[in-house]
Enzyme design. Structure first.
Site, mmCIF file in Angstrom:
data_model
loop_
_atom_site.group_PDB
_atom_site.id
_atom_site.type_symbol
_atom_site.label_atom_id
_atom_site.label_comp_id
_atom_site.label_asym_id
_atom_site.label_seq_id
_atom_site.Cartn_x
_atom_site.Cartn_y
_atom_site.Cartn_z
ATOM 1 N N ARG A 96 -129.059 -59.395 32.174
ATOM 2 C CA ARG A 96 -128.881 -58.323 31.181
ATOM 3 C C ARG A 96 -129.625 -57.107 31.695
ATOM 4 O O ARG A 96 -130.856 -57.126 31.815
ATOM 5 C CB ARG A 96 -129.427 -58.764 29.822
ATOM 6 N N HIS A 104 -120.061 -56.338 27.703
ATOM 7 C CA HIS A 104 -120.715 -57.542 27.161
ATOM 8 C C HIS A 104 -119.667 -58.668 27.104
ATOM 9 O O HIS A 104 -119.237 -59.074 26.025
ATOM 10 C CB HIS A 104 -121.279 -57.227 25.773
ATOM 11 N N GLN A 119 -120.139 -62.072 24.974
ATOM 12 C CA GLN A 119 -119.949 -61.898 23.531
ATOM 13 C C GLN A 119 -118.461 -61.838 23.200
ATOM 14 O O GLN A 119 -117.996 -62.495 22.258
ATOM 15 C CB GLN A 119 -120.645 -60.615 23.065
ATOM 16 N N ASP A 127 -120.344 -52.652 15.596
ATOM 17 C CA ASP A 127 -121.587 -52.871 16.334
ATOM 18 C C ASP A 127 -122.523 -51.718 15.970
ATOM 19 O O ASP A 127 -122.099 -50.719 15.374
ATOM 20 C CB ASP A 127 -121.274 -52.901 17.848
ATOM 21 N N CYS A 157 -121.360 -58.440 16.566
ATOM 22 C CA CYS A 157 -122.043 -59.207 17.622
ATOM 23 C C CYS A 157 -123.489 -59.516 17.265
ATOM 24 O O CYS A 157 -124.064 -60.455 17.810
ATOM 25 C CB CYS A 157 -121.966 -58.457 18.945
ATOM 26 N N ARG A 204 -121.481 -68.319 20.714
ATOM 27 C CA ARG A 204 -122.030 -67.893 22.004
ATOM 28 C C ARG A 204 -122.418 -69.123 22.814
ATOM 29 O O ARG A 204 -122.171 -69.200 24.018
ATOM 30 C CB ARG A 204 -123.277 -67.006 21.789
HETATM 31 N N1 NVA Z 1 -124.155 -52.467 21.762
HETATM 32 C C1 NVA Z 1 -125.334 -53.271 21.552
HETATM 33 C C2 NVA Z 1 -125.015 -54.731 21.639
HETATM 34 C C3 NVA Z 1 -126.177 -55.656 21.411
HETATM 35 C C4 NVA Z 1 -125.821 -57.086 21.551
HETATM 36 C C5 NVA Z 1 -126.404 -52.882 22.577
HETATM 37 O O1 NVA Z 1 -126.050 -52.702 23.743
HETATM 38 O O2 NVA Z 1 -127.555 -52.763 22.189
HETATM 39 N N1 CP Z 2 -125.179 -60.285 20.503
HETATM 40 C C1 CP Z 2 -126.165 -60.359 21.411
HETATM 41 O O1 CP Z 2 -125.963 -60.306 22.628
HETATM 42 O O2 CP Z 2 -127.384 -60.555 20.860
HETATM 43 P P1 CP Z 2 -128.791 -60.496 21.604
HETATM 44 O O3 CP Z 2 -129.053 -59.068 21.972
HETATM 45 O O4 CP Z 2 -129.776 -61.030 20.591
HETATM 46 O O5 CP Z 2 -128.736 -61.360 22.833
#
Ligand code: NVA
Ligand code: CP
Length: 309
Positions: free
Chosen positions: A102, A129, A132, A224, A264, A292
């Site tokens: 990540r 992502h 997800q 989101d 998500c 997930r």
């Molecule tokens: N769009 C959000 C998704 C988190 C799972 C982010 O990137 O923070």
């Molecule tokens: N939806 C998701 O990826 O959650 P986290 O940021 O908690 O991993």
């Protein structure tokens, strides 16, 4: 054999997406059959950003498959002190059997895949992502069965989540409609990829500024956060600019009568969604979160375990 990475859903064929969804269903129904599938294998989990679901579901998923996962925050590993991503990829390839990462820059996950010799799974970047979205299409297929011809609506920021849902929809035969205000729309390069996939699949990608238009006839309404990780300082402006895109009960009523609500997570109730919708009868947000685990176990079985789909 070239490595089976999951960097973007767009890299997967329609058959691979269907196969992964099928495998996720099998893993969920009969986890005992997979208890030793990745025995002795290790997954390095690189995190440059926070996580609850991704971290826990990958780590627990590896344990449930008989393997082991290492949590590697970039605050602690040398990558965070400037060690090149290419060296990191090559070193980890000598120790572990797969990398989940990540990162902020999408190019970093691409570089891990390019320079390492083991499978790389994208655990979220600023752009995409895919894990997800795979879990979400698995959730939708559990609820609706065949997804062919159904529509998913996404409202709000045209972010990583919007991109991956948009790239995944044609692969499962769904139309997707995304409503975002000017300045917050999905990136053109991902829209072009999605349109190409949609043309091949005979599905539609609709980009609009009108939330009502997007949700009309939709089987799922998805949103989101308005400010993603790394955009915290823009929060106030984003909240104001995206205010008209909040998913509330009136908007849910404008979708199909059997529509579900998806997010998500983490959710900001009162911002992109009202508490009534997030915690209401149409919400499936915790099924999504659970899935997930199952979807990623399927992804790891395919990428690290060599399972044929
Ligand atoms: N769009 C959000 C998704 C988190 C799972 C982010 O990137 O923070
Ligand atoms: N939806 C998701 O990826 O959650 P986290 O940021 O908690 O991993």
């Amino acid at each position: 054999m070239s490595q089976r990475h999951l960097v973007s859903i767009d890299d997967l064929t329609v058959a691979e997406v269907a196969g992964l969804i099928r495998l996720a269903g099998k893993v969920k129904a009969d986890p005992d059959s997979y208890r030793t599938a990745l025995a002795g294998q290790s997954l390095a989990m690189i995190f440059e950003k926070s996580s609850t679901r991704t971290r826990v579901s990958f780590e627990v998923g590896m344990v449930q498959l008989g393997g082991h996962a290492l949590f590697l925050s970039t605050r602690d590993i040398q990558l965070g002190r400037g060690e090149p991503i290419s060296d990191t990829a090559q070193v980890l390839s000598r120790y572990v059997d797969g990398i989940m990462a990540r990162t902020f820059a999408h190019a970093d996950v691409v570089a891990l895949a390019e320079h390492g010799s083991i499978p790389v799974i994208n655990g979220l970047t600023d752009d995409l992502h895919p894990c997800q979205a795979m879990a979400d299409y698995f959730t939708l297929s559990e609820i609706f069965g065949n997804l062919q011809g159904r529509r998913i609506a996404y409202l709000g920021d045209g972010n990583n989540m919007a991109h991956s849902l948009m790239l995944g929809a044609p692969k499962v035969g769904m139309d997707i409609a995304i409503a975002s205000p000017e300045g917050y729309q999905v990136e053109d390069r991902f829209a072009a990829q999605a349109r190409q996939a949609a043309e091949a699949a005979g599905t539609q990608v609709v980009l609009t500024t009108d939330p009502k238009e997007a949700v009309a006839g939709a089987s799922a309404v998805y949103t989101d956060v308005f400010a993603s990780m790394g955009q915290e300082e823009e929060s106030a402006k984003r909240l104001a600019d995206l205010a008209g895109y909040q998913v509330d009960e009136a908007l849910m009523a404008a979708a199909a009568s059997d529509a579900i609500f998806l997010h998500c997570l983490p959710a900001h109730r009162g911002e992109e969604v009202t508490a009534e919708v997030a915690d209401g009868a149409q919400s499936r947000i915790f099924d999504q979160a659970e899935n997930r685990l199952h979807a990623q176990k399927a992804i790891m079985l395919w990428s690290m375990g060599g399972v044929t789909l």
